[in-house]
Design a protein around this motif. Sequence first.
Motif, PDB file in Angstrom:
ATOM      1  N   ILE A  54       0.869  -1.177   0.000  1.00 58.42           N
ATOM      2  CA  ILE A  54       0.000   0.000   0.000  1.00 58.42           C
ATOM      3  C   ILE A  54       0.901   1.220   0.000  1.00 58.42           C
ATOM      4  CG2 ILE A  54      -1.731   1.293   1.263  1.00 58.42           C
ATOM      5  CD1 ILE A  54      -2.670  -1.366   2.425  1.00 58.42           C
ATOM      6  N   VAL A  55       0.754   2.007  -1.028  1.00 61.03           N
ATOM      7  CA  VAL A  55       1.582   3.199  -1.152  1.00 61.03           C
ATOM      8  C   VAL A  55       0.760   4.391  -0.700  1.00 61.03           C
ATOM      9  CG1 VAL A  55       2.894   4.633  -2.740  1.00 61.03           C
ATOM     10  CG2 VAL A  55       2.797   2.155  -3.088  1.00 61.03           C
ATOM     11  N   VAL A  56       1.238   5.058   0.330  1.00 64.51           N
ATOM     12  CA  VAL A  56       0.550   6.238   0.849  1.00 64.51           C
ATOM     13  C   VAL A  56       1.443   7.430   0.572  1.00 64.51           C
ATOM     14  CG1 VAL A  56      -0.372   7.367   2.880  1.00 64.51           C
ATOM     15  CG2 VAL A  56      -0.564   4.894   2.640  1.00 64.51           C
ATOM     16  N   ARG A  57       0.919   8.345  -0.170  1.00 58.71           N
ATOM     17  CA  ARG A  57       1.683   9.549  -0.489  1.00 58.71           C
ATOM     18  C   ARG A  57       1.012  10.730   0.194  1.00 58.71           C
ATOM     19  NH1 ARG A  57       1.974   7.807  -6.621  1.00 58.71           N
ATOM     20  NH2 ARG A  57       3.644   6.284  -6.409  1.00 58.71           N
ATOM     21  N   PRO A  58       1.596  11.239   1.243  1.00 56.57           N
ATOM     22  CA  PRO A  58       0.962  12.373   1.924  1.00 56.57           C
ATOM     23  C   PRO A  58       1.035  13.623   1.051  1.00 56.57           C
ATOM     24  CG  PRO A  58       3.094  11.901   2.908  1.00 56.57           C
ATOM     25  CD  PRO A  58       2.825  10.813   1.911  1.00 56.57           C
ATOM     26  N   ALA A  59       0.064  14.501   1.237  1.00 57.25           N
ATOM     27  CA  ALA A  59       0.000  15.728   0.455  1.00 57.25           C
ATOM     28  C   ALA A  59       1.200  16.619   0.773  1.00 57.25           C
ATOM     29  CB  ALA A  59      -1.294  16.476   0.738  1.00 57.25           C
TER      30      ALA A  59
END
Length: 153
Positions: free
Chosen positions: A24-29
């Motif tokens: 799961i790739v989570v890219r924060p803003a």
Amino acid sequence: MNESTRRHPATVTAAPEVHQPTPIVVRPAAPVPVQPHTVPSVASVVLPDGRIVTGYAVDPVQPEPVTAKPVVSRAAVNIALGGVGFLAVCGGLLLLTTFITALTALITQLITLAAVLFGGFIAVQALTAGSRGGGRTTVNIRKAVIKRNHVHS
């Protein structure tokens, strides 16, 4: 069917199930600065079947702190608001009864005025009828002698 494609029931083996984890790739803003003392610790757990699960330790949920009770209870506030509403209604009822009383007095005065005007109109008609030339009625009144329930005229 060919012999090569036919399988014997005893020789059929179950295919092994392979589970591939999906990352799961989570890219924060925006990057969030993390203070060194708030970095959670990483924990590893060995499951009974030999697998190892690695992840962040979860802190137990802290209950909400108990807030102080207000000085005045809600019931007292509701009773006070009910009293204010009752006073407002009573004032409105007082104005309503005053209005009804004034309306009744006005109607009574109008009825009295109508009766006086109508009575005056009738009186004027009766008095002016006698001054006209025609329509006179003469009534002769004779002296009657009453003796023992018998009238002699």
